[in-house]
Enzyme design. Structure first.
Site, PDB file in Angstrom:
ATOM      1  N   ARG A   1      -8.627   7.323   6.016  1.00 12.29           N
ATOM      2  CA  ARG A   1      -9.286   6.983   7.281  1.00 12.29           C
ATOM      3  C   ARG A   1     -10.008   8.197   7.863  1.00 12.29           C
ATOM      4  O   ARG A   1     -11.138   8.098   8.338  1.00 12.29           O
ATOM      5  CB  ARG A   1      -8.251   6.450   8.282  1.00 12.29           C
ATOM      6  CG  ARG A   1      -7.694   5.089   7.896  1.00 12.29           C
ATOM      7  CD  ARG A   1      -6.584   4.667   8.848  1.00 12.29           C
ATOM      8  NE  ARG A   1      -6.048   3.352   8.491  1.00 12.29           N
ATOM      9  CZ  ARG A   1      -4.763   3.034   8.524  1.00 12.29           C
ATOM     10  NH1 ARG A   1      -3.864   3.939   8.896  1.00 12.29           N
ATOM     11  NH2 ARG A   1      -4.353   1.828   8.190  1.00 12.29           N
TER      12      ARG A   1
ATOM     13  N   CYS B   1      -1.288  10.956  -1.878  1.00  6.66           N
ATOM     14  CA  CYS B   1      -1.608  10.845  -0.453  1.00  6.66           C
ATOM     15  C   CYS B   1      -2.494  11.993   0.008  1.00  6.66           C
ATOM     16  O   CYS B   1      -2.985  11.991   1.123  1.00  6.66           O
ATOM     17  CB  CYS B   1      -0.321  10.823   0.365  1.00  6.66           C
ATOM     18  SG  CYS B   1       0.639   9.323   0.125  1.00  6.66           S
TER      19      CYS B   1
ATOM     20  N   LYS C   1       0.823  -1.213   0.000  1.00  4.46           N
ATOM     21  CA  LYS C   1       0.000   0.000   0.000  1.00  4.46           C
ATOM     22  C   LYS C   1       0.858   1.263   0.000  1.00  4.46           C
ATOM     23  O   LYS C   1       0.382   2.338  -0.351  1.00  4.46           O
ATOM     24  CB  LYS C   1      -0.953   0.007   1.197  1.00  4.46           C
ATOM     25  CG  LYS C   1      -0.310   0.263   2.540  1.00  4.46           C
ATOM     26  CD  LYS C   1      -1.359   0.458   3.618  1.00  4.46           C
ATOM     27  CE  LYS C   1      -0.709   0.811   4.949  1.00  4.46           C
ATOM     28  NZ  LYS C   1      -1.702   1.086   5.999  1.00  4.46           N
TER      29      LYS C   1
ATOM     30  N   ARG D   1       2.774   4.929  17.786  1.00  2.00           N
ATOM     31  CA  ARG D   1       1.373   5.366  17.755  1.00  2.00           C
ATOM     32  C   ARG D   1       0.597   4.783  18.933  1.00  2.00           C
ATOM     33  O   ARG D   1      -0.226   5.466  19.547  1.00  2.00           O
ATOM     34  CB  ARG D   1       0.738   4.957  16.427  1.00  2.00           C
ATOM     35  CG  ARG D   1       1.413   5.592  15.222  1.00  2.00           C
ATOM     36  CD  ARG D   1       0.675   5.306  13.937  1.00  2.00           C
ATOM     37  NE  ARG D   1       1.521   5.549  12.780  1.00  2.00           N
ATOM     38  CZ  ARG D   1       1.087   5.690  11.533  1.00  2.00           C
ATOM     39  NH1 ARG D   1      -0.205   5.611  11.292  1.00  2.00           N
ATOM     40  NH2 ARG D   1       1.919   5.902  10.537  1.00  2.00           N
TER      41      ARG D   1
END
Length: 347
Positions: free
Chosen positions: A174, A284, A104, A197
């Site tokens: 997202r 992106c 990805k 994260r």
């Protein structure tokens, strides 16, 4: 990358005699990237007993621009190709023989002289929500809420997020789908490896974060997935959960070696999803989701999504066709969404 570069010419000349041992594998240095590289090497050694008996491979960790810049979205610093640029430079000049990627993160148009030679079996492609303490407290107050991955079938996957919760994500895909479903939420950029994260949610800097379930599973951290979101509720990124291996286009021996571990199911879905992404020329900066599945009767079903980052516009379509036409089907759906989307989505 200039293939006429003398370093590249010397590398090509040496390869006329086939690969020499140890073969060098280029990879990013994050824990997830290293896991994926070692998984790839385990598969290669399993199908070629000779390679198990000799020290046939060397890992080469390569720092990429995408890894070094952690305080901005990828779109602001050049896009997803920043996770592969330095690795592919090493591949072209002969410093490494293979390059292992999260597919990805790989650009749809590869540099001249490099090909995607192998895709491994896809891990679970879904996204997951990592919940902080505020979300766990919300779950006990809200009868719809839940605190563990055992409650994946909840009809509202976002019920555990309190009103106005701060969600960390570096993915505009997202973010767009989350804000479309819950416009009351707040999203801010969170970058870094998976462990970083998770720690930023655990310390309360963010109320929650969104991560790929595949990465959590590969690292043995799936217990942090407080909510697993179905593909119907959040369309995954194109090729999410697939490991891809690139090599130089003229390395015939390595192509043959990789053909032994290439997964027959991941190939058509990755071709379909990458063709879809390529037709949209998505960066992106553009929220795009694409997820293909194979059916028992030889069909491929592709769901594509394009949106505005603020969630004010979401367009979703599904197309089905013969799996042998995977790339054509991907391009067709991409072109359809391109026509139907407002021009500002691609601005």
């Amino acid at each position: 990358m200039d293939l006429a570069n003398p370093h590249h010419a010397r590398a090509r000349a040496k390869r006329h005699h086939g690969p020499t041992l140890p073969m060098k594998v280029g990879t990013r240095g994050s824990p997830l990237a290293l896991y994926q590289t070692r998984h790839f090497l385990d598969l290669i050694r399993a199908v070629c007993p000779l390679l198990r008996e000799v020290d046939a491979f060397e890992e080469h960790e390569i720092s990429t621009a995408g890894d070094r810049v952690q305080d901005r979205r990828l779109a602001e610093i050049g896009g997803k190709g920043l996770f592969a640029k330095e690795i592919h430079e090493a591949l072209l000049d002969g410093r490494v023989d293979f390059a292992v990627h999260s597919l990805k993160d790989l650009e749809t148009e590869l540099p001249p002289g490099i090909v995607l030679a192998c895709t491994l079996r896809r891990e679970d492609p879904r996204d997951a929500i990592v919940l902080g303490d505020a979300c766990h407290r919300q779950a006990f107050r809200d009868p719809r809420g839940f605190t563990s991955a055992a409650h994946h079938d909840n009809p509202d996957p976002f019920a555990a997020l309190p009103k106005g919760a701060l969600v960390g994500t570096a993915s505009v895909r997202r973010q767009a789908q989350l804000l479309y479903a819950r416009p009351d939420l707040r999203c801010e950029v969170i970058r870094g490896n998976v462990q970083t994260r998770l720690s930023r949610v655990a310390t309360g800097e963010f109320d929650a974060s969104l991560l790929a379930l595949a990465g959590l599973k590969r690292l043995g951290l799936e217990h942090h997935a407080g909510v697993v979101i179905s593909e119907d509720d959040m369309v995954p990124a194109a090729c999410q959960g697939i490991i891809g291996v690139t090599v130089r286009a003229d390395d015939v021996e390595l192509h043959e070696l990789l053909s032994a571990i290439c997964d027959p199911c991941s190939r058509p879905v990755s071709l379909c999803e990458r063709a879809f992404l390529g037709a949209l020329d998505g960066s992106c900066r553009t929220p795009i989701g694409g997820h293909a599945t194979l059916t028992d009767d030889g069909q491929i079903r592709l769901t594509g999504l394009i949106a505005r980052a603020d969630g004010s516009f979401v367009l979703r379509r599904t197309i089905t066709g013969d799996a042998c036409d995977a790339e054509r089907i991907g391009r067709a759906l991409g072109e359809e969404l391109l026509v139907e989307s407002p021009a500002d989505v691609f601005a």
